[in-house]
Design an enzyme around this catalytic site. Structure first.
Site, PDB file in Angstrom:
ATOM      1  N   LYS A 120       0.861  -0.931   0.532  1.00 57.80           N
ATOM      2  CA  LYS A 120       0.253   0.043   0.023  1.00 57.80           C
ATOM      3  C   LYS A 120       0.850   0.606   0.185  1.00 57.80           C
ATOM      4  O   LYS A 120       0.757   1.674  -0.891  1.00 57.80           O
ATOM      5  CB  LYS A 120      -1.095   0.100   0.994  1.00 57.80           C
ATOM      6  CG  LYS A 120      -2.027   1.462   1.541  1.00 57.80           C
ATOM      7  CD  LYS A 120      -2.818   0.864   2.493  1.00 57.80           C
ATOM      8  CE  LYS A 120      -1.634   1.610   3.941  1.00 57.80           C
ATOM      9  NZ  LYS A 120      -3.101   2.076   4.895  1.00 57.80           N
ATOM     10  N   ASP A 138      -6.301   0.600   0.441  1.00 54.73           N
ATOM     11  CA  ASP A 138      -6.411   0.860   1.562  1.00 54.73           C
ATOM     12  C   ASP A 138      -8.195   0.986   1.670  1.00 54.73           C
ATOM     13  O   ASP A 138      -8.218   0.472   1.407  1.00 54.73           O
ATOM     14  CB  ASP A 138      -6.117   2.574   2.134  1.00 54.73           C
ATOM     15  CG  ASP A 138      -7.081   2.912   1.461  1.00 54.73           C
ATOM     16  OD1 ASP A 138      -7.974   3.137   0.520  1.00 54.73           O
ATOM     17  OD2 ASP A 138      -7.517   4.282   2.031  1.00 54.73           O
TER      18      ASP A 138
END
Ligand code: SF4
Length: 211
Positions: A120, A138
């Site tokens: 991420k 996310d």
């Protein structure tokens, strides 16, 4: 699915003509990396609040690498998981300093070799700093793309790999920033504002609820 995604991207662009990362990194790669590491299980607002004091003391990888972990801890204490994060930041800064000449690398494998950096964060850096794109899977991205019917998984890597071929590389970063904003404003966790949603006619969840 690609056609549906293209339309969703178009509508989100119209809804949010400007898109930006919520972390106020002032265009600095080291700052963005540090702030992204700090944002795990912490709000962006909280990270933005502690950033000025943190970067006044540690403006770059070299200064953070030579600082004490306890000093980093003191500056990030309100962030949650601060002991583990301080340790990761120190290790990350040391590797940046010793291996990468103090610069944030752009290749995925190099980014993943840094303490505290997962896919991420790596995708956020690759997209926002280097313009290489990257799906930042996310919590908002995962929730909304599941509701819209693109994924059936909460595994960030699965979501990333599902969305990657559907979103053009040059739109991936902004698309993910817009999803974060949309997740805060409209498709809010536990109380989505479906009636005012500009995506409802394309949303699998909404359509199944209103059959
Ligand atoms: S219709 Fe509701 S659940 Fe679907 S994307 Fe919009 S706000 Fe989210």
């Amino acid at each position: 699915m690609k056609q549906k995604m293209t339309e969703i991207i178009r509508r989100l662009e119209a809804y949010y003509p400007d898109s930006a990362c919520a972390l106020e990194s002032e265009g600095d790669a080291f700052r963005l990396l540090v702030m992204a590491i700090l944002s795990a299980q912490c709000t962006d607002a909280r990270v933005n609040k502690i950033a000025p004091a943190l970067f006044a003391r540690f403006p770059d990888a070299a200064s953070m690498a030579s600082g004490e972990v306890s000093e980093i801890e003191d500056l990030i204490r309100t962030c949650g998981l601060y002991r583990a994060k301080a340790k990761n930041l120190s290790l990350c800064a040391k590797r940046l300093h010793e291996v990468y000449g103090g610069k944030v690398p752009e290749e995925m494998d190099d980014l993943l070799s840094l303490a505290g950096v997962g896919r991420k964060v790596a995708n956020l850096i690759r997209g926002d700093v280097f313009g290489k794109g990257g799906i930042v899977a996310d919590t908002h991205c995962i929730r909304i793309t599941n509701l819209l019917g693109f994924c059936n998984s909460t595994d960030p890597k699965k979501v990333e790999f599902t969305l990657d071929p559907l979103v053009p590389k040059d739109k991936q970063s902004d698309f993910c920033h817009r999803l974060v904003q949309y997740g805060r404003d409209v498709c809010i966790a536990r109380r989505p504002q479906c009636e005012s949603c500009v995506l409802k006619d394309l949303c699998s969840h909404y359509l199944s609820e209103n059959e």
